[in-house]
Design an enzyme around this catalytic site. Sequence first.
Site, PDB file in Angstrom:
ATOM      1  N   HIS A 159     -21.295   3.112 135.937  1.00 28.82           N
ATOM      2  CA  HIS A 159     -21.341   4.328 136.749  1.00 28.82           C
ATOM      3  C   HIS A 159     -21.967   4.085 138.123  1.00 28.82           C
ATOM      4  O   HIS A 159     -21.448   4.511 139.150  1.00 28.82           O
ATOM      5  CB  HIS A 159     -22.132   5.400 135.987  1.00 28.82           C
ATOM      6  CG  HIS A 159     -22.239   6.678 136.736  1.00 28.82           C
ATOM      7  ND1 HIS A 159     -21.170   7.539 136.893  1.00 28.82           N
ATOM      8  CD2 HIS A 159     -23.268   7.239 137.425  1.00 28.82           C
ATOM      9  CE1 HIS A 159     -21.552   8.573 137.614  1.00 28.82           C
ATOM     10  NE2 HIS A 159     -22.817   8.412 137.957  1.00 28.82           N
ATOM     11  N   GLY A 203     -30.419  -3.324 138.452  1.00 31.82           N
ATOM     12  CA  GLY A 203     -30.251  -2.841 137.074  1.00 31.82           C
ATOM     13  C   GLY A 203     -31.539  -2.820 136.265  1.00 31.82           C
ATOM     14  O   GLY A 203     -31.694  -2.034 135.347  1.00 31.82           O
ATOM     15  N   LYS A 244     -39.215  13.379 138.728  1.00 32.39           N
ATOM     16  CA  LYS A 244     -37.870  13.397 138.131  1.00 32.39           C
ATOM     17  C   LYS A 244     -38.035  13.146 136.641  1.00 32.39           C
ATOM     18  O   LYS A 244     -38.730  12.204 136.242  1.00 32.39           O
ATOM     19  CB  LYS A 244     -36.975  12.316 138.748  1.00 32.39           C
ATOM     20  CG  LYS A 244     -35.580  12.304 138.109  1.00 32.39           C
ATOM     21  CD  LYS A 244     -34.611  11.428 138.854  1.00 32.39           C
ATOM     22  CE  LYS A 244     -34.746   9.971 138.471  1.00 32.39           C
ATOM     23  NZ  LYS A 244     -33.609   9.167 138.997  1.00 32.39           N
TER      24      LYS A 244
HETATM   25  P1  NAD Z   1     -23.415   2.095 132.755  1.00 31.25           P
HETATM   26  O1  NAD Z   1     -23.780   2.240 131.311  1.00 31.25           O
HETATM   27  O2  NAD Z   1     -22.423   3.002 133.379  1.00 31.25           O
HETATM   28  O3  NAD Z   1     -22.938   0.586 133.038  1.00 31.25           O
HETATM   29  C1  NAD Z   1     -23.638  -0.533 132.471  1.00 31.25           C
HETATM   30  C2  NAD Z   1     -23.101  -1.835 133.078  1.00 31.25           C
HETATM   31  O4  NAD Z   1     -23.823  -2.944 132.504  1.00 31.25           O
HETATM   32  C3  NAD Z   1     -21.636  -2.083 132.797  1.00 31.25           C
HETATM   33  O5  NAD Z   1     -21.129  -2.811 133.904  1.00 31.25           O
HETATM   34  C4  NAD Z   1     -21.673  -2.971 131.542  1.00 31.25           C
HETATM   35  O6  NAD Z   1     -20.494  -3.745 131.389  1.00 31.25           O
HETATM   36  C5  NAD Z   1     -22.877  -3.850 131.892  1.00 31.25           C
HETATM   37  N1  NAD Z   1     -23.574  -4.477 130.744  1.00 31.25           N
HETATM   38  C6  NAD Z   1     -23.993  -3.872 129.603  1.00 31.25           C
HETATM   39  N2  NAD Z   1     -24.606  -4.767 128.810  1.00 31.25           N
HETATM   40  C7  NAD Z   1     -24.608  -5.957 129.476  1.00 31.25           C
HETATM   41  C8  NAD Z   1     -25.097  -7.260 129.194  1.00 31.25           C
HETATM   42  N3  NAD Z   1     -25.722  -7.515 128.050  1.00 31.25           N
HETATM   43  N4  NAD Z   1     -24.900  -8.237 130.117  1.00 31.25           N
HETATM   44  C9  NAD Z   1     -24.272  -7.970 131.275  1.00 31.25           C
HETATM   45  N5  NAD Z   1     -23.774  -6.760 131.613  1.00 31.25           N
HETATM   46  C10 NAD Z   1     -23.950  -5.773 130.720  1.00 31.25           C
HETATM   47  O7  NAD Z   1     -24.826   2.147 133.537  1.00 31.25           O
HETATM   48  P2  NAD Z   1     -25.130   2.499 135.050  1.00 31.25           P
HETATM   49  O8  NAD Z   1     -25.392   3.952 135.174  1.00 31.25           O
HETATM   50  O9  NAD Z   1     -24.112   1.863 135.928  1.00 31.25           O
HETATM   51  O10 NAD Z   1     -26.569   1.760 135.217  1.00 31.25           O
HETATM   52  C11 NAD Z   1     -26.650   0.328 135.220  1.00 31.25           C
HETATM   53  C12 NAD Z   1     -28.111  -0.114 135.194  1.00 31.25           C
HETATM   54  O11 NAD Z   1     -28.787   0.349 136.381  1.00 31.25           O
HETATM   55  C13 NAD Z   1     -28.939   0.442 134.025  1.00 31.25           C
HETATM   56  O12 NAD Z   1     -29.770  -0.603 133.538  1.00 31.25           O
HETATM   57  C14 NAD Z   1     -29.783   1.512 134.650  1.00 31.25           C
HETATM   58  O13 NAD Z   1     -30.975   1.789 133.937  1.00 31.25           O
HETATM   59  C15 NAD Z   1     -30.032   0.903 136.019  1.00 31.25           C
HETATM   60  N6  NAD Z   1     -30.425   1.848 137.090  1.00 31.25           N
HETATM   61  C16 NAD Z   1     -31.352   1.430 137.990  1.00 31.25           C
HETATM   62  C17 NAD Z   1     -31.767   2.277 139.003  1.00 31.25           C
HETATM   63  C18 NAD Z   1     -32.773   1.818 140.030  1.00 31.25           C
HETATM   64  O14 NAD Z   1     -33.230   2.645 140.815  1.00 31.25           O
HETATM   65  N7  NAD Z   1     -33.073   0.555 140.111  1.00 31.25           N
HETATM   66  C19 NAD Z   1     -31.214   3.569 139.100  1.00 31.25           C
HETATM   67  C20 NAD Z   1     -30.221   3.947 138.209  1.00 31.25           C
HETATM   68  C21 NAD Z   1     -29.818   3.062 137.197  1.00 31.25           C
END
Ligand code: NAD
Length: 315
Positions: A138, A214, A67
């Site tokens: 998201h 996250g 990916k």
């Molecule tokens: P998004 O940008 O839509 O949402 C980000 C979220 O984090 C929001 O709720 C925001 O309010 C919060 N946030 C931002 N800065 C913050 C901080 N300093 N302290 C606390 N909360 C904070 O992103 P998303 O698409 O929902 O993705 C969220 C996370 O998940 C990202 O870090 C992304 O890389 C990770 N992710 C992990 C996997 C996995 O397989 N583990 C897969 C996809 C995404």
Amino acid sequence: MLIVPEREIAELMTREAAFDAVERVFAAMAAGEADNFPVIREAIGHEDALYGFKGGFDRAGLTLGLKAGGYWPGNLSKHGLINHQSTVFLFDPDTGRAKAMVGGNLLTALRTAAASSVSIRHLARKDARVIGMIGAGHQATYQLRAALEQREFEKVIGWNLHPEMLYSLEAIAAEAGLPFEAVGLDVIISITSSFDPILMAGQVSPGTHIACMGTDTRGKQELDPQLLVRASIYTDEVAQSVSIGEAQHAVQMGLIAQSDIAQLGAVINGTDPGRSSDDQITLFDGTGVGLQDLAVAAAVVDLAIEKGVAIEVDI
Ligand code: NAD
């Protein structure tokens, strides 16, 4: 080569199919039948974006590929696009020829939600009734919708750094007919893009299951490292957990060792007992592995062929 465009994925892939694909590939990884390749994930110095590749080979399912994609934090506000953008490429393991190119955005949300759901199914207390969400971006809505299918939850609570985003979680709770409020938690999903600990060890009760989803990059952090000392830690891939996952901090600080982290796939396979008491804190460090992407992409290609929506091209 086949193309399965992003617009077709919602009609093809279900939460159940994503759960099955991810559970199966976690089991194959723990049985030594599937390997993830080292992850490349770099800040590209443009638009604050993180970009990279996750790949692997599942010898049991004969799925080979990668990916490509990453995280563009300004996409939603600047372009009305989701912040994660990715595409999955599958290759024929017998010849190396490109086999399929599959839109990876919805698949990423579904496979990430499937991973925390697999952890909840195998590790959370059977009597878990209250679920807490940290993060309301998201991914969070996909996480919550999938998690609510794993136990007979009665309440959903949510915390987000940006409280104005919480309405999206309240809507998913309402969809399931559940109240949304603040009480003690049995299952917590954290899915933020935080670089500092936001959930402290003293805030988590004995018996809780935490799916920490996250942290998927060097430097990111959602949990107090002391929480990892208190918890039984499971992950998708140990090498990723200690380098780009939540465990990176506790390992660097010498609080835990790599050997303290077990594979969730071993619990699925029955070679690790998983939760052994109602007082145990279980933690799933979901780092997101390439084989998860390949598993859901391979499933979607089969469905796209079956339904006649895959586009065939010469390369
Ligand atoms: P998004 O940008 O839509 O949402 C980000 C979220 O984090 C929001 O709720 C925001 O309010 C919060 N946030 C931002 N800065 C913050 C901080 N300093 N302290 C606390 N909360 C904070 O992103 P998303 O698409 O929902 O993705 C969220 C996370 O998940 C990202 O870090 C992304 O890389 C990770 N992710 C992990 C996997 C996995 O397989 N583990 C897969 C996809 C995404």
